[in-house]
Design an enzyme around this catalytic site. Structure first.
Site, mmCIF file in Angstrom:
data_model
loop_
_atom_site.group_PDB
_atom_site.id
_atom_site.type_symbol
_atom_site.label_atom_id
_atom_site.label_comp_id
_atom_site.label_asym_id
_atom_site.label_seq_id
_atom_site.Cartn_x
_atom_site.Cartn_y
_atom_site.Cartn_z
ATOM 1 N N GLU A 174 1.457 10.769 -0.256
ATOM 2 C CA GLU A 174 0.970 9.392 -0.209
ATOM 3 C C GLU A 174 0.334 8.976 1.119
ATOM 4 O OE1 GLU A 174 4.135 6.792 -1.394
ATOM 5 O OE2 GLU A 174 4.123 7.526 -3.448
ATOM 6 N N GLU A 362 6.100 11.788 -8.593
ATOM 7 C CA GLU A 362 7.161 10.806 -8.335
ATOM 8 C C GLU A 362 7.057 9.662 -9.327
ATOM 9 O OE1 GLU A 362 7.613 9.040 -4.432
ATOM 10 O OE2 GLU A 362 7.367 10.988 -3.451
HETATM 11 C C1 BGC Z 1 7.676 7.751 -1.369
HETATM 12 C C2 BGC Z 1 9.165 7.999 -1.276
HETATM 13 C C3 BGC Z 1 9.898 6.678 -1.462
HETATM 14 C C4 BGC Z 1 9.590 6.144 -2.832
HETATM 15 C C5 BGC Z 1 10.288 4.838 -3.176
HETATM 16 C C6 BGC Z 1 7.278 6.767 -2.432
HETATM 17 O O1 BGC Z 1 6.367 5.891 -1.881
HETATM 18 O O2 BGC Z 1 6.995 8.962 -1.474
HETATM 19 O O3 BGC Z 1 9.438 8.592 -0.050
HETATM 20 O O4 BGC Z 1 11.259 6.794 -1.260
HETATM 21 O O5 BGC Z 1 8.219 5.928 -2.953
HETATM 22 O O6 BGC Z 1 9.911 3.826 -2.326
#
Ligand code: BGC
Length: 452
Positions: A174, A362
């Site tokens: 990101e 993610e």
């Molecule tokens: C990031 C993580 C973070 C998650 C939740 C993403 O932006 O890659 O490191 O914990 O979101 O906020």
């Protein structure tokens, strides 16, 4: 594994090659912040300053993955998880950012990788998940063009040390978040603010994205190389022209700024005129050198954003209206619960003809977990994840490319500036005792990915 109501979703509907996994990041789980010669990262430094992190917490111990990696990987195995995304801490293997290699750091990642493989878990490694060496930050960090050389050296060490066993790589995590929150808003490490910091940081991250890809391609046989992007569906606050223009600008910044130069399309300057100021950081051939033919794009989605025109916001004239101001269902991060955003982001990344493959690297949600009779009840998280997986299925059903899904995250961990308050894990961690307990969402995910 304990049995429960099986969900209507079934792993086999996604095909045999679909990748199911969990995602984490070094600074959020490892702890052992100064063990075995590890150097200080910008997050170690940022956490020392009062007021930067919720209740002045830090990642010094976190979930102590450094010492408990075997226990955690075995727990993954018991849940049927076959793909584990984690990141490498730059300062664990190069304490000074460049130069002397710390063999103990290399050893740690060798141990983690080898133990994964022994457990039939495939490692997916992120090279940079926000923990820049503090010594490099003291020389300007991402704002200094020298980062191109520093990063190349770091990636070379990772590729040559682990590339014989690690085949799945992600270059950056990101870039929009670490440049935006870290170098424009100042709410993440290193806490810098303003366009003068942000624009060169963006440009150097774009170049490093491609440099990392090229280094991996040249040093790792049969590598599967990706990079990851945060993204959110953007909805204009109203049908007023001003709000529609504001939403378009936010979309260019949040969803297009990093992918388009990597595809050879340059920066989205037409939609965000202030971005033209980035051109002064471009050197000859930078445009060509920003391009890399990634094997996959990692899509990371948590919510959608509703955007309104605002005269008060400099440069963009656009502002995000938080979920709490809109009276919608929200997570502990004040993010709207809106699973269709994931579908729309899959569609968005599919719209670029040169994107070969999309993997959700993610997706997850922070809610309060209820501990009842030693069980962790997290119905909201389970429902959110289930709805999101349905959106992935819907996208596949319509013929869009999407070939994997990683939950953020395996265990509860250090949520950056929010400290330990928002819990995203499938596995609950008692940070006093380090005890792990699988949450109901974890049991649900386990049933889903092992269903036949
Ligand atoms: C990031 C993580 C973070 C998650 C939740 C993403 O932006 O890659 O490191 O914990 O979101 O906020």
């Amino acid at each position: 594994m304990p049995k429960g109501n099986s969900s209507k979703l079934c792993a086999k509907d996604f095909g045999e090659n679909f990748v199911w996994g969990v995602a984490t990041a070094a600074h959020q789980i490892e702890g052992a912040y100064d063990k075995h010669n590890k150097g200080k990262s910008i997050w170690d430094a940022f956490s020392l300053k009062k007021g930067n992190i919720y209740q002045n917490q830090n990642g010094n111990i976190s979930c102590d993955f450094y010492h408990r990696y075997k226990e955690d990987i075995l727990l993954m195995k018991s849940m049927g998880i076959q793909n584990f995304r984690f990141s490498i801490s730059w300062t664990r293997i190069l304490p000074n950012g460049v130069g002397k290699i710390n063999e103990k750091g290399i050893q740690f990642y060798n141990d983690v990788i080898n133990f994964c493989l022994k457990c039939d878990i495939t490692p997916w490694v992120t090279l940079y998940h926000w923990d820049l060496p503090q010594v490099l930050e003291e020389q300007g960090g991402w704002v200094n063009r020298k980062i191109l050389e520093w990063f190349k050296e770091y990636v070379t060490v990772c590729a040559t040390s682990f590339g014989d066993r690690v085949k799945n790589w992600m270059v950056l995590n990101e870039p929009m978040v670490f440049t935006g929150a870290g170098y424009f808003l100042g709410v993440h490490a290193p806490g810098k603010k303003g366009l003068k910091q942000f624009l060169p940081a963006v440009h150097h991250a774009v170049l490093c994205q491609a440099i990392g890809g090229r280094v991996l391609r040249s040093l790792v046989n049969n590598a599967n190389i990706g990079t990851t992007f945060s993204c959110s569906q953007i909805t204009p606050y109203s049908t007023k022209k001003k709000d529609i223009v504001a939403a378009k600008k936010a979309d260019a910044i949040l969803n297009r700024l990093f992918i388009e130069p990597s595809l050879g399309m340059g920066y989205p300057l037409e939609d965000v005129p202030v971005l033209k100021r980035i051109l002064k950081f471009l050197e000859p051939e930078d445009k060509e050198n920003s391009v890399f033919n990634f094997d996959f794009i990692g899509v990371q989605n948590y919510t959608r954003e509703v955007v309104k025109h605002s005269f008060l916001v400099p440069y963009l004239r656009a502002k995000i209206i938080k979920a709490s101001k809109r009276n919608v269902k929200k997570t502990l991060m004040d993010w709207e619960v809106y699973p269709p955003s994931l579908y729309n982001m899959i569609v968005h990344f599919n719209s670029y003809p040169n994107v070969k493959k999309v993997i959700i690297t993610e997706n997850g949600a922070a809610f309060t977990d209820a501990v009842i009779d030693n069980k962790i009840k997290d119905e909201d998280r389970k429902a959110y994840l289930e709805d999101c997986v349905k959106e992935v299925k819907r996208a596949r059903g319509k013929g869009f490319k999407v070939d994997g899904y990683f939950v953020w995250t395996f265990t509860d961990n250090f949520e950056w500036a929010e400290g330990y308050y928002p819990r995203f894990g499938l596995v609950h961690v008692d940070f006093k005792t380090q005890k792990r307990r699988i949450k109901d969402s974890g049991f649900w995910y386990s049933r889903l990915i092992t269903s036949t």
